[in-house]
Write a protein that holds these residues in place. Sequence first.
Motif, PDB file in Angstrom:
ATOM      1  N   ILE A  60      10.540   3.479   4.441  1.00 50.60           N
ATOM      2  CA  ILE A  60      10.273   5.175   3.177  1.00 50.60           C
ATOM      3  C   ILE A  60      11.032   5.614   3.641  1.00 50.60           C
ATOM      4  O   ILE A  60      11.690   6.167   4.454  1.00 50.60           O
ATOM      5  CB  ILE A  60       8.615   5.773   3.705  1.00 50.60           C
ATOM      6  N   GLU A  61      11.859   5.883   2.231  1.00 50.16           N
ATOM      7  CA  GLU A  61      12.981   6.776   1.923  1.00 50.16           C
ATOM      8  C   GLU A  61      12.421   7.441   1.289  1.00 50.16           C
ATOM      9  O   GLU A  61      12.236   7.473   0.192  1.00 50.16           O
ATOM     10  CB  GLU A  61      14.086   5.586   0.997  1.00 50.16           C
ATOM     11  N   VAL A  82       8.284   2.630   9.740  1.00 52.18           N
ATOM     12  CA  VAL A  82       7.347   2.245   9.848  1.00 52.18           C
ATOM     13  C   VAL A  82       7.039   0.762  10.612  1.00 52.18           C
ATOM     14  O   VAL A  82       6.810  -0.244   9.740  1.00 52.18           O
ATOM     15  CB  VAL A  82       6.570   2.036   8.688  1.00 52.18           C
ATOM     16  N   THR A  83       7.102   0.697  11.753  1.00 58.97           N
ATOM     17  CA  THR A  83       7.316  -0.643  12.164  1.00 58.97           C
ATOM     18  C   THR A  83       6.152  -0.849  13.775  1.00 58.97           C
ATOM     19  O   THR A  83       5.680  -0.769  14.883  1.00 58.97           O
ATOM     20  CB  THR A  83       8.296  -0.991  12.815  1.00 58.97           C
ATOM     21  N   VAL A 138       9.482   2.540  -1.080  1.00 56.86           N
ATOM     22  CA  VAL A 138       9.357   1.623   0.342  1.00 56.86           C
ATOM     23  C   VAL A 138      10.361   0.049   0.348  1.00 56.86           C
ATOM     24  O   VAL A 138      10.721  -0.481  -0.868  1.00 56.86           O
ATOM     25  CB  VAL A 138       8.282   1.007  -0.244  1.00 56.86           C
ATOM     26  N   ARG A 139      10.966  -0.109   1.577  1.00 56.06           N
ATOM     27  CA  ARG A 139      11.433  -1.520   1.566  1.00 56.06           C
ATOM     28  C   ARG A 139      11.500  -2.071   2.923  1.00 56.06           C
ATOM     29  O   ARG A 139      10.907  -1.172   3.822  1.00 56.06           O
ATOM     30  CB  ARG A 139      12.533  -1.539   1.617  1.00 56.06           C
ATOM     31  N   GLY A 140      11.109  -3.679   2.733  1.00 54.27           N
ATOM     32  CA  GLY A 140      10.957  -3.361   4.302  1.00 54.27           C
ATOM     33  C   GLY A 140      10.793  -4.996   4.133  1.00 54.27           C
ATOM     34  O   GLY A 140      10.794  -6.262   3.413  1.00 54.27           O
ATOM     35  N   ARG A 141      10.629  -6.007   5.746  1.00 60.97           N
ATOM     36  CA  ARG A 141      10.203  -6.516   5.439  1.00 60.97           C
ATOM     37  C   ARG A 141       9.752  -7.272   6.559  1.00 60.97           C
ATOM     38  O   ARG A 141       9.911  -6.866   7.866  1.00 60.97           O
ATOM     39  CB  ARG A 141      11.504  -7.868   5.527  1.00 60.97           C
ATOM     40  N   GLY A 182       0.825  -1.295  -0.146  1.00 63.05           N
ATOM     41  CA  GLY A 182       0.193  -0.064   0.039  1.00 63.05           C
ATOM     42  C   GLY A 182       0.684   0.805   0.083  1.00 63.05           C
ATOM     43  O   GLY A 182       0.505   1.762  -0.418  1.00 63.05           O
ATOM     44  N   LEU A 183       1.865   0.667   1.075  1.00 64.10           N
ATOM     45  CA  LEU A 183       2.668   2.469   0.866  1.00 64.10           C
ATOM     46  C   LEU A 183       3.256   2.893  -0.222  1.00 64.10           C
ATOM     47  O   LEU A 183       3.247   3.389  -0.616  1.00 64.10           O
ATOM     48  CB  LEU A 183       4.092   2.493   1.824  1.00 64.10           C
TER      49      LEU A 183
END
Length: 402
Positions: free
Chosen positions: A344-345, A377-378, A335-338, A323-324
């Motif tokens: 959000i860069e 964002v956690t 937008v990166r993550g796991r 969504g981001l």
Amino acid sequence: MPTLSQQLLAKEAKYGASNYKPLDVMLCRGEGVWVWDLDGKRYLDCLSAYSAVNQGHCHPRILAALTEQASRLTLTSRAFHNDQLGLFYEELCTLTRSTRALPMNSGAEAVETALKVARKWAYQVKGVPADQAEIIVCDGNFHGRTLSVVSFSTDEPSRHGFGPFTSGFRIIPYGDADALEAAITRNTAAFLVEPIQGEAGVIIPPAGYLARARALCTEHDVLLILDEIQTGLGRTGALLAEEHEGIEADLTLIGKALSGGFYPVSAVLSHDAAMGVLKPGEHGSTFGGNPLACAVSRMALKVLVEEGMIENSARMGRRLQDGLAAIQTGVVREVRGRGLMIAIELDPAAGGARRFCEHLRDQGILCKETHTNTLRVTPPLVIDTDTVDWALDRFSRVLSAA
């Protein structure tokens, strides 16, 4: 007449050290993914106390365990046995497939413990000459604030004015397995690394990096130490982030969510060969392994597993990250993550992430910037679909308005 928030902020400014710059909000209550300020305004917590409240604020089962144990016995020191420690060991080691555990308090204490274990193992087991053991670390790392840890930090504000520093560390680029191979010598005791760099801005290494690091450490008789203090206990959609590449570390460091945010608890997980070097009197902690900490941690682990929080982290993380990434705005570079560990860069021309944190606060979302242009964002792992969608609407408003 100043408001209560203003009065309390003035007391902090007058009596407290100036080593933090919090977002301008005064919180007084929390439940699940939500927190409230003194004026009764509700916010979605998208920091989770740096992943310490994975199970959500004031989880009722953990609260009950805390109060029940606090009414019976809180502290014995390790001079005596207590009826919670053995159960905590068994449940923690069984869940994480570990052989031994050493409980401490803060994450930094767990890191320091691992460094001591690695050096002692290098001298007693590997045969490294006295006082010549080296530990390899990565640039961009964050492993705590102690003097030894900041000695190998590459973050200048963390180091400035705190020398002289502890020697015995070699810094290599993060995510570069060739650099790791080149840095290993016969005096290398360990490689200390975060599976995903949290404070650096949720930096995910290339696929296969951890697996190759594991192979190199095995080949050269080097201990692999994974700092899972932020990534562990469900944050990335797995119990431990090492599972994403099917490896096992020699020493694994956990903390933060180990107590569900109720109490400072950390632990070093290991096998017999490494942990066996410690003998009575060589390392310890007055509060480490106390009955209150053990009871709280036992329940924090139970609710994490029994209530499906790890699986929910994977599902909701995909929904939130997708969504981001779909928000159409020129200020977002990546937008990166796991799992529910997302960043959000922002484009540096956007004026820095801090102002976006302030705008998100006004929309009812609490985030924290890191390294100037990155938003972390956690949220707690108990977030649901409706709340994710509610949050995405607010993120879209703020990012699109920029």
